[in-house]
Design an enzyme around this catalytic site. Structure first.
Site, mmCIF file in Angstrom:
data_model
loop_
_atom_site.group_PDB
_atom_site.id
_atom_site.type_symbol
_atom_site.label_atom_id
_atom_site.label_comp_id
_atom_site.label_asym_id
_atom_site.label_seq_id
_atom_site.Cartn_x
_atom_site.Cartn_y
_atom_site.Cartn_z
ATOM 1 N N TYR A 475 28.543 11.920 59.930
ATOM 2 C CA TYR A 475 28.176 13.208 59.343
ATOM 3 C C TYR A 475 28.661 14.296 60.298
ATOM 4 C CZ TYR A 475 25.317 10.660 55.966
ATOM 5 O OH TYR A 475 24.891 9.825 54.964
HETATM 6 C C1 FAD Z 1 30.530 12.370 49.316
HETATM 7 C C2 FAD Z 1 30.305 11.645 50.618
HETATM 8 C C3 FAD Z 1 29.398 10.592 50.673
HETATM 9 C C4 FAD Z 1 29.172 9.905 51.852
HETATM 10 N N1 FAD Z 1 28.264 8.873 51.869
HETATM 11 C C5 FAD Z 1 28.033 8.208 53.019
HETATM 12 C C6 FAD Z 1 27.085 7.142 53.075
HETATM 13 O O1 FAD Z 1 26.450 6.783 52.084
HETATM 14 N N2 FAD Z 1 26.884 6.524 54.259
HETATM 15 C C7 FAD Z 1 27.561 6.888 55.379
HETATM 16 O O2 FAD Z 1 27.347 6.272 56.419
HETATM 17 N N3 FAD Z 1 28.451 7.888 55.363
HETATM 18 C C8 FAD Z 1 28.704 8.553 54.207
HETATM 19 N N4 FAD Z 1 29.607 9.582 54.204
HETATM 20 C C9 FAD Z 1 30.296 9.949 55.439
HETATM 21 C C10 FAD Z 1 31.513 9.062 55.665
HETATM 22 O O3 FAD Z 1 31.098 7.812 56.145
HETATM 23 C C11 FAD Z 1 32.432 9.697 56.713
HETATM 24 O O4 FAD Z 1 32.855 10.950 56.281
HETATM 25 C C12 FAD Z 1 33.627 8.786 57.011
HETATM 26 O O5 FAD Z 1 34.135 9.076 58.277
HETATM 27 C C13 FAD Z 1 34.679 8.953 55.952
HETATM 28 O O6 FAD Z 1 35.763 8.114 56.142
HETATM 29 P P1 FAD Z 1 37.126 8.483 55.388
HETATM 30 O O7 FAD Z 1 38.123 7.478 55.773
HETATM 31 O O8 FAD Z 1 36.836 8.702 53.951
HETATM 32 O O9 FAD Z 1 37.408 9.923 55.973
HETATM 33 P P2 FAD Z 1 38.644 10.572 56.766
HETATM 34 O O10 FAD Z 1 38.415 12.039 56.615
HETATM 35 O O11 FAD Z 1 39.929 10.018 56.306
HETATM 36 O O12 FAD Z 1 38.390 10.129 58.242
HETATM 37 C C14 FAD Z 1 37.207 10.436 58.962
HETATM 38 C C15 FAD Z 1 37.505 10.351 60.453
HETATM 39 O O13 FAD Z 1 37.994 9.056 60.790
HETATM 40 C C16 FAD Z 1 39.338 9.125 61.272
HETATM 41 N N5 FAD Z 1 40.093 8.052 60.633
HETATM 42 C C17 FAD Z 1 40.231 7.852 59.290
HETATM 43 N N6 FAD Z 1 40.976 6.776 59.079
HETATM 44 C C18 FAD Z 1 41.332 6.282 60.282
HETATM 45 C C19 FAD Z 1 42.129 5.176 60.679
HETATM 46 N N7 FAD Z 1 42.697 4.378 59.782
HETATM 47 N N8 FAD Z 1 42.327 4.977 61.990
HETATM 48 C C20 FAD Z 1 41.760 5.798 62.903
HETATM 49 N N9 FAD Z 1 40.991 6.847 62.588
HETATM 50 C C21 FAD Z 1 40.782 7.100 61.274
HETATM 51 C C22 FAD Z 1 39.836 10.480 60.829
HETATM 52 O O14 FAD Z 1 40.892 10.925 61.639
HETATM 53 C C23 FAD Z 1 38.592 11.316 60.917
HETATM 54 O O15 FAD Z 1 38.340 11.654 62.259
HETATM 55 C C24 FAD Z 1 29.860 10.284 53.026
HETATM 56 C C25 FAD Z 1 30.760 11.340 52.966
HETATM 57 C C26 FAD Z 1 30.981 12.025 51.791
HETATM 58 C C27 FAD Z 1 31.923 13.188 51.761
#
Ligand code: FAD
Ligand code: NAG
Ligand code: NAG
Ligand code: NAG
Ligand code: NAG
Ligand code: NAG
Ligand code: NAG
Ligand code: NAG
Ligand code: NAG
Ligand code: NAG
Length: 560
Positions: A475
């Site tokens: 978060y």
């Molecule tokens: C609508 C919504 C619902 C959510 N629900 C939950 C929930 O139920 N439980 C929970 O725990 N969290 C929840 N989250 C939060 C979510 O877990 C985080 O935002 C998570 O980091 C998202 O991962 P992403 O790959 O989608 O995001 P991204 O924006 O792609 O990445 C998030 C971070 O991780 C890094 N990253 C991404 N991919 C990689 C990779 N392959 N290698 C290295 N670094 C990388 C990015 O650079 C960035 O710093 C929610 C978020 C949203 C917006």
């Protein structure tokens, strides 16, 4: 090998270090040329390189933006690369360093502060949207899942093979596994099985030198760091190997709402004293928002109790009646279903949708502008504390404001603080998320909503964890502290670092120093390298002059 023959003087190095020139049109052209000339790529890379003049640039950038606040960011990437294989990631990492560009890594794009696609320096986005293979091994209860897959896609693939295997991860299906698993990952199976990161058994990552590493070759410390410390400080995670967990073929869910007039405060009073001690098979979280009271037209607060029970309704009802009788749970409020159906239900698909909706990468309710913050709670919040929280919901900005209480306990109590970078384990009753969404464009609306949530956060300070006031990495909240744009001291980074990681922050910094001493993988909240500024200058000089002899990256392919 023309590509390897760049020559850097010490002066160039200083320039690279201190002044990334934002207008250097030719540096991104050289970067793209470097990609095209990169000798070790297996598939052609040119079809997955998007410069700002490419007609598909905007759609490729926008498709995974999940927060409208960063939709029209002025600082957009100079190039987006959507790798088709490991060699494209390796080329991007090597060429960005060579041409003075930062990289941001994006999987699902859910980062609350947009760190995966916005930066204040010239940068390249490595977007893993094309790497979303999922191989389910039912016999061994394991899966190799590539970083660009969503948790919805993962749940779907598991359910295609078994209705008694599951994976503990988030509630929103569009979340990407790249960010989610590297930053923790919690949902309704946390009390029984822990975080997503606790169920990772292997990983593939490309490091700063372009080497593809697995659990064996990356070393225990890096494997520890990426299971909760965030991937973005250490390299590009290509895939995870995860352990599936077992669930019964029938589970039971309920969503029961109670307003303040219906004794919500009293029920929460009791909930805080039992929720973390319930049977591990039972999770009851609370979601609060405001409601127009039907009785008198005044505003009120509604607390929705949302629950997953790993078993039949007949076992659930006596359990809730014994431990939380104040809720007054009725048999007809409980619905039996399969685990995968419970995923749809909790994600808001309550109209009998097919599980195919889990493959849709667009959020069900569309996008909003949003801001969220988090806390951990060790002692029950007294009634007077709760009563002081409710009036925030009556303010104009709270129309789409919410607060969530997610219970801890169970498996979370059994994992030590240092087992993964995420230290919030035993001793916590619940986790809080505060959030606010809005649709109105413009800075003024943004400021009003940010102000609302920050005031609410200030208000709860006496009731939540202290020294430091903790937060949950997934978060992401830049209010709790940020790095400089460039060199950041360990003590400055500790301000936010100890909030996410407690004492584990020190170990994360040591890992960072070993695997990325020059701090190439950096952002506003990346783990700092302990190598000092002067040492780093000398070292960078050394490394750049050695580039002519750069080793060939270890180029084996991902198994999934
Ligand atoms: C609508 C919504 C619902 C959510 N629900 C939950 C929930 O139920 N439980 C929970 O725990 N969290 C929840 N989250 C939060 C979510 O877990 C985080 O935002 C998570 O980091 C998202 O991962 P992403 O790959 O989608 O995001 P991204 O924006 O792609 O990445 C998030 C971070 O991780 C890094 N990253 C991404 N991919 C990689 C990779 N392959 N290698 C290295 N670094 C990388 C990015 O650079 C960035 O710093 C929610 C978020 C949203 C917006
Ligand atoms: C982004 O900018 C475009 C063009 O100016 C505008 O139409 C759109 O409403 C903006 N979107 C957001 C979310 O601010
Ligand atoms: C299960 O794991 C074993 C040992 O790693 C492996 O030999 C076997 O092929 C796996 N089973 C399947 C179905 O892949
Ligand atoms: C409200 O809940 C409390 C439990 O905290 C309980 O003691 C009380 O009897 C409830 N009040 C009503 C009117 O149900
Ligand atoms: C949880 O449910 C399983 C059956 O799904 C059962 O075997 C187990 O004993 C239950 N755990 C507890 C703590 O009751
Ligand atoms: C509450 O009432 C106001 C004014 O009557 C209305 O604008 C608003 O949409 C209502 N909100 C909800 C959640 O029903
Ligand atoms: C509505 O709220 C106002 C202010 O809190 C209060 O004075 C009034 O009595 C309430 N009206 C009803 C019908 O409860
Ligand atoms: C995906 O979901 C969005 C939002 O619910 C919907 O508008 C869109 O039609 C869906 N796409 C597909 C292909 O079903
Ligand atoms: C919250 O508290 C901090 C520190 O006490 C203060 O600086 C800040 O202005 C407060 N924010 C709001 C929105 O009230
Ligand atoms: C590369 O290595 C060779 C021999 O090991 C050495 O002669 C040469 O100077 C090195 N090149 C650079 C740029 O360091």
């Amino acid at each position: 090998m023309k590509y390897l023959s760049s020559y850097f003087t010490f002066a160039t190095t200083i320039v690279l270090l201190f002044s990334f020139d934002p207008s250097s049109a030719d540096s991104h052209e050289k970067f793209v040329q470097c990609l095209y000339n990169y000798p070790y790529v297996t598939n052609s890379i040119s079809s997955v390189v998007y410069t700002q003049t490419n007609s598909l640039y905007s759609s490729v950038l926008d498709v995974s933006i999940q927060n409208l606040r960063f939709f029209n960011a002025t600082s957009k990437p100079v190039v987006i690369v959507t790798p088709l294989d490991v060699s494209h990631i390796q080329a991007t990492i090597i060429c960005s360093q060579r041409h003075g560009l930062q990289i941001r890594i994006r999987s699902g794009g859910h980062d609350y502060e947009g760190l995966s696609y916005v930066a204040e320096v010239p940068f390249v986005v490595v977007d893993l949207i094309n790497l979303r293979g999922i191989e389910v091994d039912v016999e061994n209860s394991t899966v190799w899942v590539q970083a660009g897959a969503t948790v919805g896609e993962l749940y779907y693939r598991i359910s295609q093979r078994s209705n008694t295997l599951a994976f503990p991860a988030g509630i929103c299906p569009t979340v990407g596994v790249g960010g989610h698993l590297s930053g923790g990952g919690y949902g309704f199976l946390m009390r029984k099985y822990g975080l997503s990161a606790d169920n990772v058994i292997d990983a593939l990552i490309v490091d700063v030198n372009g080497n593809l590493l697995d659990k064996e070759t990356m070393g225990e410390d890096l494997f520890w760091a990426i299971r909760g410390g965030g991937g973005a400080s250490f390299g590009v995670i290509v895939a995870w190997k995860i352990r599936l967990v077992s669930v019964p073929s029938t589970v039971t869910v309920f969503q029961v709402a109670r307003t303040l007039e219906e004794n919500a405060t009293g029920i929460i009073h009791k909930w805080q004293r039992v929720a973390n001690n319930l049977n591990k098979n039972l999770t009851i979280r609370i979601n609060f928002w405001r409601l127009n009271s039907s009785k008198n037209g005044n505003l009120t607060v509604q607390a929705q109790f949302e629950s997953l029970y790993l078993g039949p309704a007949d076992d659930l009802i006596p359990l809730v009646q014994k431990r939380l009788p104040e809720l007054g749970l009725l048999r007809e409020e409980c619905i039996e279903m399969s685990w995968i159906e419970s995923i749809l239900f909790m994600a808001g698909f309550t109209n009998g949708e097919s599980t195919d909706v889990l493959l849709n990468r667009t959020q069900l309710n569309g996008l909003s502008f949003f801001k969220a913050k988090s806390d951990y709670v060790r002692d029950p919040i007294p009634d007077v504390g709760l009563e002081g929280l409710w009036p925030f919901f009556y303010e104009d900005e709270a129309e789409h404001g919410y607060v969530q209480f997610t219970p801890y306990g169970g498996r979370m109590d059994e994992i030590s603080e240092s087992e993964t970078p995420i230290p919030h384990r035993s001793g916590y009753i619940f986790h809080i998320q505060y959030g606010v969404n809005w649709q109105e464009k413009g800075d003024a609306a943004e400021q009003r909503h940010l102000n609302w949530i920050r005031r609410m956060y200030n208000y709860t300070e006496p009731y939540v964890s202290k020294s430091p006031r903790s937060a949950y990495l997934n978060y992401r909240d830049l209010d709790i502290g940020i790095n400089n744009n460039g060199y950041t001291s360990f003590s400055q980074a500790s301000i936010w670092g100890t909030k996410y990681f407690g004492n584990n922050f020190n170990r994360l910094a040591r890992v960072k120093t070993r695997v990325d001493p020059r701090n190439f993988f950096r952002n506003e909240q990346s783990i700092p390298s302990l190598v000092g500024l002067f040492t780093r200058m000398v070292q960078i000089y050394g490394e750049f002059t050695k580039l002519g002899n750069a080793s060939v990256p270890n180029n084996h392919n991902t198994s999934s």
